[in-house]
Design a protein around this motif. Structure first.
Motif, PDB file in Angstrom:
ATOM      1  N   SER A 136       0.809  -1.216   0.000  1.00 27.09           N
ATOM      2  CA  SER A 136       0.000   0.000   0.000  1.00 27.09           C
ATOM      3  C   SER A 136       0.840   1.263   0.000  1.00 27.09           C
ATOM      4  O   SER A 136       0.366   2.330  -0.384  1.00 27.09           O
ATOM      5  N   SER A 137       2.120   1.167   0.444  1.00 29.29           N
ATOM      6  CA  SER A 137       2.961   2.357   0.541  1.00 29.29           C
ATOM      7  C   SER A 137       4.072   2.397  -0.497  1.00 29.29           C
ATOM      8  O   SER A 137       4.740   3.414  -0.638  1.00 29.29           O
ATOM      9  N   LEU A 138       4.286   1.305  -1.230  1.00 30.24           N
ATOM     10  CA  LEU A 138       5.405   1.255  -2.161  1.00 30.24           C
ATOM     11  C   LEU A 138       5.275   2.291  -3.263  1.00 30.24           C
ATOM     12  O   LEU A 138       6.179   3.099  -3.497  1.00 30.24           O
ATOM     13  N   LEU A 139       4.129   2.285  -3.958  1.00 30.43           N
ATOM     14  CA  LEU A 139       3.937   3.256  -5.032  1.00 30.43           C
ATOM     15  C   LEU A 139       3.918   4.675  -4.489  1.00 30.43           C
ATOM     16  O   LEU A 139       4.470   5.593  -5.104  1.00 30.43           O
ATOM     17  N   GLN A 140       3.288   4.853  -3.332  1.00 30.50           N
ATOM     18  CA  GLN A 140       3.218   6.184  -2.739  1.00 30.50           C
ATOM     19  C   GLN A 140       4.615   6.701  -2.425  1.00 30.50           C
ATOM     20  O   GLN A 140       4.937   7.861  -2.695  1.00 30.50           O
ATOM     21  N   SER A 141       5.475   5.851  -1.863  1.00 25.24           N
ATOM     22  CA  SER A 141       6.838   6.257  -1.547  1.00 25.24           C
ATOM     23  C   SER A 141       7.594   6.655  -2.803  1.00 25.24           C
ATOM     24  O   SER A 141       8.291   7.668  -2.840  1.00 25.24           O
ATOM     25  N   GLY A 142       7.452   5.832  -3.863  1.00 25.87           N
ATOM     26  CA  GLY A 142       8.146   6.135  -5.109  1.00 25.87           C
ATOM     27  C   GLY A 142       7.680   7.425  -5.735  1.00 25.87           C
ATOM     28  O   GLY A 142       8.491   8.230  -6.222  1.00 25.87           O
ATOM     29  N   LEU A 143       6.373   7.662  -5.733  1.00 22.47           N
ATOM     30  CA  LEU A 143       5.829   8.862  -6.370  1.00 22.47           C
ATOM     31  C   LEU A 143       6.177  10.124  -5.582  1.00 22.47           C
ATOM     32  O   LEU A 143       6.539  11.154  -6.167  1.00 22.47           O
ATOM     33  N   ILE A 144       6.084  10.047  -4.243  1.00 23.62           N
ATOM     34  CA  ILE A 144       6.410  11.215  -3.429  1.00 23.62           C
ATOM     35  C   ILE A 144       7.897  11.549  -3.550  1.00 23.62           C
ATOM     36  O   ILE A 144       8.287  12.709  -3.723  1.00 23.62           O
ATOM     37  N   PHE A 145       8.725  10.536  -3.473  1.00 18.79           N
ATOM     38  CA  PHE A 145      10.172  10.740  -3.588  1.00 18.79           C
ATOM     39  C   PHE A 145      10.517  11.338  -4.951  1.00 18.79           C
ATOM     40  O   PHE A 145      11.344  12.254  -5.067  1.00 18.79           O
ATOM     41  N   SER A 146       9.858  10.844  -6.017  1.00 21.54           N
ATOM     42  CA  SER A 146      10.107  11.368  -7.350  1.00 21.54           C
ATOM     43  C   SER A 146       9.618  12.803  -7.495  1.00 21.54           C
ATOM     44  O   SER A 146      10.251  13.620  -8.175  1.00 21.54           O
ATOM     45  N   ALA A 147       8.475  13.119  -6.855  1.00 26.32           N
ATOM     46  CA  ALA A 147       7.950  14.479  -6.940  1.00 26.32           C
ATOM     47  C   ALA A 147       8.906  15.478  -6.297  1.00 26.32           C
ATOM     48  O   ALA A 147       9.191  16.549  -6.851  1.00 26.32           O
ATOM     49  N   VAL A 148       9.414  15.124  -5.113  1.00 25.50           N
ATOM     50  CA  VAL A 148      10.385  16.008  -4.455  1.00 25.50           C
ATOM     51  C   VAL A 148      11.667  16.086  -5.277  1.00 25.50           C
ATOM     52  O   VAL A 148      12.273  17.159  -5.412  1.00 25.50           O
ATOM     53  N   ASN A 149      12.068  14.945  -5.827  1.00 23.95           N
ATOM     54  CA  ASN A 149      13.285  14.933  -6.644  1.00 23.95           C
ATOM     55  C   ASN A 149      13.109  15.777  -7.904  1.00 23.95           C
ATOM     56  O   ASN A 149      14.077  16.359  -8.416  1.00 23.95           O
ATOM     57  N   PHE A 150      11.869  15.860  -8.416  1.00 27.94           N
ATOM     58  CA  PHE A 150      11.608  16.697  -9.591  1.00 27.94           C
ATOM     59  C   PHE A 150      11.864  18.164  -9.253  1.00 27.94           C
ATOM     60  O   PHE A 150      12.452  18.901 -10.047  1.00 27.94           O
ATOM     61  N   ILE A 151      11.429  18.575  -8.073  1.00 27.90           N
ATOM     62  CA  ILE A 151      11.690  19.951  -7.632  1.00 27.90           C
ATOM     63  C   ILE A 151      13.198  20.169  -7.485  1.00 27.90           C
ATOM     64  O   ILE A 151      13.736  21.210  -7.894  1.00 27.90           O
ATOM     65  N   THR A 152      13.873  19.178  -6.911  1.00 26.69           N
ATOM     66  CA  THR A 152      15.328  19.266  -6.795  1.00 26.69           C
ATOM     67  C   THR A 152      15.973  19.366  -8.172  1.00 26.69           C
ATOM     68  O   THR A 152      16.923  20.136  -8.376  1.00 26.69           O
ATOM     69  N   GLY A 153      15.438  18.598  -9.132  1.00 28.76           N
ATOM     70  CA  GLY A 153      15.968  18.649 -10.492  1.00 28.76           C
ATOM     71  C   GLY A 153      15.800  20.013 -11.134  1.00 28.76           C
ATOM     72  O   GLY A 153      16.684  20.479 -11.871  1.00 28.76           O
ATOM     73  N   LEU A 154      14.681  20.672 -10.859  1.00 30.47           N
ATOM     74  CA  LEU A 154      14.486  22.022 -11.391  1.00 30.47           C
ATOM     75  C   LEU A 154      15.530  22.979 -10.810  1.00 30.47           C
ATOM     76  O   LEU A 154      16.046  23.857 -11.506  1.00 30.47           O
ATOM     77  N   GLY A 155      15.827  22.797  -9.525  1.00 32.39           N
ATOM     78  CA  GLY A 155      16.864  23.624  -8.915  1.00 32.39           C
ATOM     79  C   GLY A 155      18.227  23.362  -9.522  1.00 32.39           C
ATOM     80  O   GLY A 155      19.013  24.298  -9.746  1.00 32.39           O
ATOM     81  N   ASN A 156      18.519  22.101  -9.811  1.00 30.96           N
ATOM     82  CA  ASN A 156      19.795  21.779 -10.447  1.00 30.96           C
ATOM     83  C   ASN A 156      19.858  22.306 -11.874  1.00 30.96           C
ATOM     84  O   ASN A 156      20.936  22.693 -12.361  1.00 30.96           O
ATOM     85  N   LEU A 157      18.700  22.342 -12.562  1.00 33.20           N
ATOM     86  CA  LEU A 157      18.669  22.955 -13.890  1.00 33.20           C
ATOM     87  C   LEU A 157      18.952  24.453 -13.780  1.00 33.20           C
ATOM     88  O   LEU A 157      19.663  25.025 -14.631  1.00 33.20           O
ATOM     89  N   ALA A 158      18.408  25.077 -12.737  1.00 28.30           N
ATOM     90  CA  ALA A 158      18.704  26.497 -12.514  1.00 28.30           C
ATOM     91  C   ALA A 158      20.194  26.702 -12.265  1.00 28.30           C
ATOM     92  O   ALA A 158      20.789  27.692 -12.721  1.00 28.30           O
ATOM     93  N   PHE A 159      20.824  25.761 -11.543  1.00 26.49           N
ATOM     94  CA  PHE A 159      22.267  25.841 -11.325  1.00 26.49           C
ATOM     95  C   PHE A 159      23.027  25.731 -12.647  1.00 26.49           C
ATOM     96  O   PHE A 159      24.020  26.435 -12.867  1.00 26.49           O
ATOM     97  N   GLN A 160      22.548  24.844 -13.544  1.00 24.43           N
ATOM     98  CA  GLN A 160      23.166  24.751 -14.864  1.00 24.43           C
ATOM     99  C   GLN A 160      23.032  26.073 -15.619  1.00 24.43           C
ATOM    100  O   GLN A 160      23.942  26.490 -16.340  1.00 24.43           O
ATOM    101  N   GLY A 161      21.880  26.737 -15.442  1.00 28.87           N
ATOM    102  CA  GLY A 161      21.691  28.034 -16.078  1.00 28.87           C
ATOM    103  C   GLY A 161      22.669  29.074 -15.552  1.00 28.87           C
ATOM    104  O   GLY A 161      23.191  29.910 -16.302  1.00 28.87           O
ATOM    105  N   VAL A 162      22.916  29.026 -14.237  1.00 33.47           N
ATOM    106  CA  VAL A 162      23.901  29.935 -13.639  1.00 33.47           C
ATOM    107  C   VAL A 162      25.282  29.669 -14.224  1.00 33.47           C
ATOM    108  O   VAL A 162      26.005  30.595 -14.621  1.00 33.47           O
ATOM    109  N   MET A 163      25.659  28.394 -14.295  1.00 37.11           N
ATOM    110  CA  MET A 163      26.980  28.054 -14.848  1.00 37.11           C
ATOM    111  C   MET A 163      27.091  28.453 -16.313  1.00 37.11           C
ATOM    112  O   MET A 163      28.115  28.977 -16.759  1.00 37.11           O
TER     113      MET A 163
END
Length: 418
Positions: A8-35
């Protein structure tokens, strides 16, 4: 979190972790823009990304193998409810990981000079990369605990904090001192995010007597972990060192920019594999298998959807990095996206095999990765020759590994739970 990642929690864990990681990825893309804006498009941007994505991970491969093996057994004993063995392993693994980090640090010190000469890194960039690598090796214990115990929210928080530190510090230092060295230094500064684990220091107290993890089973698993880590490095990051060796100036900048965008595809949905690995390490039978397959299906769908989106928005994404159009980078994105979809699927099959302790399939993945990297090193002397070789070679490797995975799945048919 309980010992088992329940269905019951496996998919939820994967999706939540991926959603937060997506936000982190946007921040890393912003870092690439700075570089991209601060370093320009005359080679410094490419040098920085070659060091961050290719050189530093190569120096830190050995401790990665150790942490992956320990993570598997933490998840396994946690799920089995063998708390005595788990606590003893954790206590013993501290010494084990410490020793491997020391060995990995010494190997990095010994290998840094010949590797930097072979791949044409400057001495200053070599030294900064080495320092950040050594700092990163000593912060790997946080990842082991979070992943092994299924602390995915904590792991996501650490990643989010690291992104913020990287962006803020990177913007400040590169605007004042624009160079590949300062861009790499920003990633080293972001490793301070691992200190957030001290907020849960009470959970880290271990009072059991240490139990050495070394036995015949662990040695075997360590070997197949080494094969998987090495294979993943070759498929996912090995091309950056090939590009650094043969490309320069604008060609290197264009290639690494396109590569950063394409590599974001498996990285964005990668947290699902983290959850999958922990779940598969703890349970490999019954109804949980259907949930694991469903999670891998969502992962594959995410890869394909991301590749389609990147194809449509490739011009816009390149402008986000450099602030202006770069046709050479846009042209490379199509083939690199195809390659990274194949690489992402290869990683999913390899993680499944490693968590399932399928030794032959894991060793096959490692051998395919090394063969792939050697082919790139031999044939990829220009972007025009490197890109089609990457797409073709990863496609062939995927067909081979998928055939092996299907055979193993047929041999290990899950037994339905009554």
């Amino acid at each position: 979190m309980s010992g088992k990642l329940r269905m019951s929690s496996l998919l939820q864990s994967g999706l939540i972790f991926s959603a937060v990681n997506f936000i982190t990825g946007l921040g890393n893309l912003a870092f690439q823009g700075v570089m991209g804006r601060h370093l320009g498009d005359q080679g410094q941007y490419g040098n920085a990304n070659s060091a961050l994505g290719g050189f530093m991970p190569l120096l830190g491969l050995l401790p990665c193998v150790a942490t992956l093996a320990v993570t598997h057994y933490i998840a396994h004993y946690q799920a089995c409810g063998d708390h005595a063995r788990l606590q003893g392993l954790l206590a013993g693994s501290r010494k084990f990981l410490f020793r491997f980090t020391v060995v990995g640090s010494l190997l990095a010190l010994a290998a840094v000079k010949p590797l930097s000469d072979f791949f044409h890194f400057s001495q200053s960039l070599m030294l900064v990369s080495l320092g950040c690598t050594l700092f990163g090796l000593w912060g790997s214990y946080a990842t082991v605990l979070c992943q092994g115990f299924g602390w995915f929210k904590r792991l996501a928080l650490i990643g989010l904090l690291g992104m913020a530190l990287r962006f803020g510090f990177g913007w400040f230092v590169t605007i004042k001192w624009p160079s590949a060295e300062t861009a790499v230094l920003a990633t080293g500064f972001a490793l301070l995010a691992n200190l957030a684990l001290l907020c849960w220091r009470k959970d880290l107290v271990i009072r059991s007597a240490p139990v050495s993890p070394w036995n015949r089973e662990f040695v075997l698993y360590f070997v197949i972990s080494a094969a998987c880590v090495g294979g993943s490095y070759c498929f996912f990051q090995g091309d950056l060192l090939v590009a650094k060796k043969y490309f320069s100036g604008k060609d290197l900048d264009a290639y690494t920019a396109a590569g950063q965008l394409a590599r974001a595809l498996p990285m964005t949905v990668g947290p699902m594999l983290t959850v999958l690995f922990t779940s598969r390490s703890s349970q490999r039978a019954g109804g949980i298998v259907a949930e694991q397959l469903k999670l891998m299906g969502i992962y594959a769908a995410g890869l394909l959807a991301g590749a389609a989106g990147l194809f449509v928005l490739r011009g816009f994404c390149v402008k986000l990095i450099f602030g202006h159009a770069l046709p050479a980078a846009e042209a490379m994105i199509v083939q690199l996206s195809i390659t990274m979809v194949f690489v992402g699927l290869l990683q999913a099959l390899a993680q499944w095999a490693l968590a399932s302790r399928w030794t032959r399939l894991s060793l096959l993945y490692g051998a395919l990765g090394i063969a792939y990297w050697l082919v790139l090193l031999a044939l990829g002397r220009t972007p025009a020759s490197l890109l089609p070789v990457m797409a073709g070679a990863t496609g062939i490797a995927l067909v081979i590994l998928l055939a092996g995975w299907l055979i193993m799945m047929w041999r290990h048919k899950p037994v339905p739970q009554s």
